[in-house]
Every structure is written in C-alpha cells, then in structure tokens.
Design an enzyme around this catalytic site. Structure first.
Site, PDB file in Angstrom:
ATOM      1  N   GLU A   1      -2.620  -9.045   2.532  1.00 50.88           N
ATOM      2  CA  GLU A   1      -2.995  -9.621   3.824  1.00 50.88           C
ATOM      3  C   GLU A   1      -4.497  -9.547   4.075  1.00 50.88           C
ATOM      4  OE1 GLU A   1      -2.438  -5.257   4.851  1.00 50.88           O
ATOM      5  OE2 GLU A   1      -1.718  -6.692   3.357  1.00 50.88           O
TER       6      GLU A   1
ATOM      7  N   CYS B   1       0.834  -1.198   0.000  1.00 54.52           N
ATOM      8  CA  CYS B   1       0.000   0.000   0.000  1.00 54.52           C
ATOM      9  C   CYS B   1       0.877   1.259   0.000  1.00 54.52           C
ATOM     10  CB  CYS B   1      -1.001  -0.033   1.150  1.00 54.52           C
ATOM     11  SG  CYS B   1      -2.363   1.147   0.926  1.00 54.52           S
TER      12      CYS B   1
ATOM     13  N   HIS C   1      -3.797  -4.699  -0.624  1.00 56.25           N
ATOM     14  CA  HIS C   1      -3.411  -5.350   0.632  1.00 56.25           C
ATOM     15  C   HIS C   1      -3.501  -6.862   0.464  1.00 56.25           C
ATOM     16  CE1 HIS C   1      -3.256  -1.857   3.377  1.00 56.25           C
ATOM     17  NE2 HIS C   1      -4.149  -1.344   2.550  1.00 56.25           N
TER      18      HIS C   1
END
Length: 209
Positions: A192, A82, A190
């Site tokens: 994750e 990011c 992202h």
C-alpha cells in the site's frame, strides 16, 4: 465487478492506507472486526505494525487467529502485510523474548542481520517465475519498514496445495519478502506504500480471489 475484501481492524496501526490502496486496486473494501463479515468476504487482509507479541495478542483478542484458521481451512484467501505476515510463522524473537505466532508456517521471525536497522526504504524482490503476486512487476522495487524478518524457509508442498512460492529480498542478509502458499499469501513489505508496483501487486491478488 469489484470483489468484496475485508481489512481486519484489530487495533494494529494505521489501516487506512491499506483500505485506500485496495480500493484503488479494484476491491470493494470494508474495514471491520466483525467476525462474520471477515469470514464471508472473498478476501481477508491482515495488516500489522509494531511488536510481534503485541500484534499476536491483539489478533487473538479479536478472534483473528480463529478467523484466519477457518478461512484457510476452507480455502478462502488471506493476505498478511508486514507484521501481519510475520505472525503467520511459528514464533517470533524480539529482545531475547520468544512469542508463539499463529503457526501457519514453520520457522521463526528474528532480528535482521544488518548494520543498519530498521530496514527502511525501497528494495528489489527476487520472485519466482510462476508468482501470481509479482506478475507484471518483476523488476520493480517495494517499500520496507522493519527490523525483523523470517530468514529461512523450510515448508515444501503440503496437502492439495503446490509448493509455496517464496520471494526474497536482501538487507545485510537474505530474508523472506513474500509468500504465496495456497489461500495464504503475505508480504513483508508494504504494497500500500509501494506506489504503482504495490497497486499492481494488490490487483493481482484481488484478481486471484
């Protein structure tokens, strides 16, 4: 055997989701701002949320810019996520103010050209056929939360490294969604927070260390 990966803790956002995802993807993860540990790990992850200028300031205060530069000079992998990707560019423009980035890549991070900002949600990513990061997740969607992005790419092959692999997404206009450039990789989205596709992408990066 798990590969040792450091998530650099420099005070930018919630890093624990990145730690958990990297562990689930097969890494032996340490969350630290210790310069020696960050330098010695097989992989270094630089997350980032918030304003470009604030992230740059915090990174520099923690000597993150020096750590990243030394790792890259030695061919040691770094992954930006990011705003951790955005600060790798030469500069960022927010609210009419320009801030110098780390300058690993030429170009600027600028406001998205879209009717709805921030861009929040799941998007397809157009990745090159030889991408290592996107191997096995070519047709998946990834989770984005951002108002700014790099919308142009000018860097070609440099030094001993092949031509960078650049992936694109679209929200109003095309923007850079991910880059694989020698030891430096980064994603605007992202991983994750991108479910099984994000875990596979992280596992691909870990497997390349």
């Amino acid at each position: 055997m798990s590969r040792p990966v450091v998530v650099f803790e420099y005070g930018s956002g919630n890093v624990h989701s990145a730690v958990k995802a990297l562990e689930a993807a097969g890494a032996d993860v340490e969350l630290t701002r210790d310069r020696r540990r960050a330098q010695e790990a097989d992989g270094l992850v630089v997350p980032g949320v918030g304003a470009f200028a604030a992230v740059v300031d915090r990174l520099r205060a923690a000597h993150g810019d020096e750590i990243i530069e030394r790792r890259l000079a030695g061919g040691r992998p770094v992954l930006g996520i990011c705003v951790g990707m955005q600060v790798m560019f030469e500069r960022g423009t927010e609210h009419g103010q320009e801030t110098a980035g780390l300058g690993e890549w030429p170009g600027a991070v600028e406001p998205l050209c879209a009717g709805v900002v921030p861009h929040v949600g799941w998007n397809a990513v157009e990745a090159p056929a030889d991408s290592v990061l996107f191997d096995g997740v070519w047709d998946e969607r990834f989770y984005f939360v951002h108002s700014y992005a790099a919308q142009h790419w000018t860097l070609e092959a440099t030094g001993p490294f092949p031509k960078p692999r650049v992936s694109w997404a679209e929200h109003g206009s095309r923007f850079v969604a991910a880059v694989e450039n020698g030891p430096l990789s980064a994603t605007q989205f992202h991983p994750e927070k991108s479910g099984s596709a994000g875990l596979r992408l992280l596992a691909n990066w870990i497997g390349s260390l």
